[in-house]
Design a protein around this motif. Structure first.
Motif, PDB file in Angstrom:
ATOM      1  N   ARG A  28       1.049  -1.010  -0.035  1.00  0.00           N
ATOM      2  CA  ARG A  28       0.149  -0.134   0.073  1.00  0.00           C
ATOM      3  C   ARG A  28       0.800   1.248   0.049  1.00  0.00           C
ATOM      4  NH1 ARG A  28      -4.256   0.356   4.465  1.00  0.00           N
ATOM      5  NH2 ARG A  28      -5.391  -1.259   3.284  1.00  0.00           N
TER       6      ARG A  28
ATOM      7  N   ARG B 229      -4.685   9.835   1.230  1.00  0.00           N
ATOM      8  CA  ARG B 229      -4.968   8.998  -0.036  1.00  0.00           C
ATOM      9  C   ARG B 229      -4.288   7.705  -0.167  1.00  0.00           C
ATOM     10  NH1 ARG B 229      -1.796  12.231  -4.672  1.00  0.00           N
ATOM     11  NH2 ARG B 229       0.147  12.743  -3.487  1.00  0.00           N
ATOM     12  N   SER B 230      -4.546   6.719  -0.394  1.00  0.00           N
ATOM     13  CA  SER B 230      -3.885   5.303  -0.514  1.00  0.00           C
ATOM     14  C   SER B 230      -4.219   4.503  -1.763  1.00  0.00           C
ATOM     15  CB  SER B 230      -4.158   4.450   0.741  1.00  0.00           C
ATOM     16  OG  SER B 230      -5.398   4.188   0.826  1.00  0.00           O
ATOM     17  N   ILE B 231      -3.248   3.763  -2.424  1.00  0.00           N
ATOM     18  CA  ILE B 231      -3.252   2.954  -3.377  1.00  0.00           C
ATOM     19  C   ILE B 231      -2.943   1.552  -3.017  1.00  0.00           C
ATOM     20  CG2 ILE B 231      -3.303   2.626  -5.859  1.00  0.00           C
ATOM     21  CD1 ILE B 231      -2.408   5.567  -6.314  1.00  0.00           C
TER      22      ILE B 231
ATOM     23  N   LYS C  90      -2.792  -2.197  -9.540  1.00  0.00           N
ATOM     24  CA  LYS C  90      -4.000  -1.542  -8.490  1.00  0.00           C
ATOM     25  C   LYS C  90      -5.193  -2.525  -8.296  1.00  0.00           C
ATOM     26  CE  LYS C  90      -6.898   1.741  -9.651  1.00  0.00           C
ATOM     27  NZ  LYS C  90      -7.419   2.884 -10.207  1.00  0.00           N
TER      28      LYS C  90
ATOM     29  N   CYS D 237      -8.323   1.611  -4.069  1.00  0.00           N
ATOM     30  CA  CYS D 237      -7.889   3.005  -3.846  1.00  0.00           C
ATOM     31  C   CYS D 237      -8.858   3.876  -2.917  1.00  0.00           C
ATOM     32  CB  CYS D 237      -8.014   3.756  -5.097  1.00  0.00           C
ATOM     33  SG  CYS D 237      -7.524   5.567  -5.076  1.00  0.00           S
TER      34      CYS D 237
ATOM     35  N   ASN E 229      -9.330   7.573  -0.651  1.00  0.00           N
ATOM     36  CA  ASN E 229      -9.019   9.161  -0.474  1.00  0.00           C
ATOM     37  C   ASN E 229     -10.083   9.854   0.243  1.00  0.00           C
ATOM     38  OD1 ASN E 229     -10.270   8.834  -3.087  1.00  0.00           O
ATOM     39  ND2 ASN E 229     -10.388  10.952  -2.851  1.00  0.00           N
TER      40      ASN E 229
ATOM     41  N   CYS F  12     -10.034   8.279  -7.048  1.00  0.00           N
ATOM     42  CA  CYS F  12     -10.353   7.021  -7.096  1.00  0.00           C
ATOM     43  C   CYS F  12     -11.469   6.582  -7.819  1.00  0.00           C
ATOM     44  CB  CYS F  12     -10.659   6.271  -5.451  1.00  0.00           C
ATOM     45  SG  CYS F  12      -9.129   6.479  -4.513  1.00  0.00           S
TER      46      CYS F  12
ATOM     47  N   ALA G 181      -5.933   7.522 -10.139  1.00  0.00           N
ATOM     48  CA  ALA G 181      -4.872   6.767  -9.967  1.00  0.00           C
ATOM     49  C   ALA G 181      -4.722   5.872 -11.126  1.00  0.00           C
ATOM     50  CB  ALA G 181      -5.078   5.990  -8.611  1.00  0.00           C
TER      51      ALA G 181
END
Length: 209
Positions: free
Chosen positions: A68, A86-88, A121, A124, A126, A135, A142
């Motif tokens: 992540r 935010r994260s992916i 991915k 996602c 955020n 997202c 992303a």
């Protein structure tokens, strides 16, 4: 997502008949998306990789892992505090060239691994100042894939002839701009490119097959 995971398995399945060992690794790290400010986030890391001897003390280690990447932002404007995150999440495949023993004696050894990785991915998330667009598609959105280089330095100890335990330091850099911004317009500031980074520490168990 199911098709992507199946494709990942196919990439790794072909050479399994020759494998020498399998390693299970898990730990914690700092994942980040660098380029436009913000702080790294604390993330879990898990993975499995397989060893195939190449001769001359070298081996090839293809693997699959979960990672992540993300950013936390906090700033003050107009007397108010603004925050955003935010994260992916990625499922990654890697193909590392390894030298299991660069120094060491007996059951204790220090090894090194390095090579390319490809991330797909799978989710996602955020909130706050980043808004929903990241997202939900383009403008900005992303990217579906990421890729880069990975290195691992590990201290391992053989507790039996068939089982080793290891403590590993992992670092990976993304080489692809992972956020797709819309074309700039007159009077609009062009956003900088953003790349993923991960620094993690893991515990591993390596089992001979």
């Amino acid at each position: 997502m199911r098709r992507r995971i199946i494709a990942t398995g196919i990439l790794l399945a072909a050479p399994l008949a020759a494998q020498e060992d399998v390693a299970l690794r898990a730990g914690i790290g700092m994942g980040s998306i660098v380029g436009n400010g913000g702080e790294s986030i604390t993330v879990p890391t898990v993975g499995v990789d397989f060893g195939f001897p190449l001769g001359s003390g070298l081996s090839l280690r293809p693997g699959v892992s979960y990672a992540r990447m993300g950013t936390d932002v906090r700033y003050y404007a107009g007397g108010l505090e603004w925050t955003g995150s935010r994260s992916i999440d990625y499922v990654q495949t890697s193909w590392l060239l390894a030298r299991p023993r660069i120094i060491g004696s007996g059951r204790l050894s220090l090894g090194v691994q390095a090579g390319p990785w490809l991330g797909i991915k799978v989710s996602c998330d955020n909130s706050g100042t980043f808004g929903p667009g990241l997202c939900e598609g383009a403008d900005p959105g992303a990217e579906v894939t990421d890729y880069g280089l990975m290195g691992r330095l590990g201290l391992s100890h053989g507790i039996t002839d068939d089982v080793r335990v290891s403590i590993d330091a992992l670092y990976q850099v993304g080489l692809k701009d992972v956020i797709d911004y819309p074309p700039p317009e007159i009077g609009i500031t062009v956003e900088g490119k953003e790349y993923t980074r991960l620094l993690a520490f893991q515990l591993g168990v390596v089992l001979k097959t």
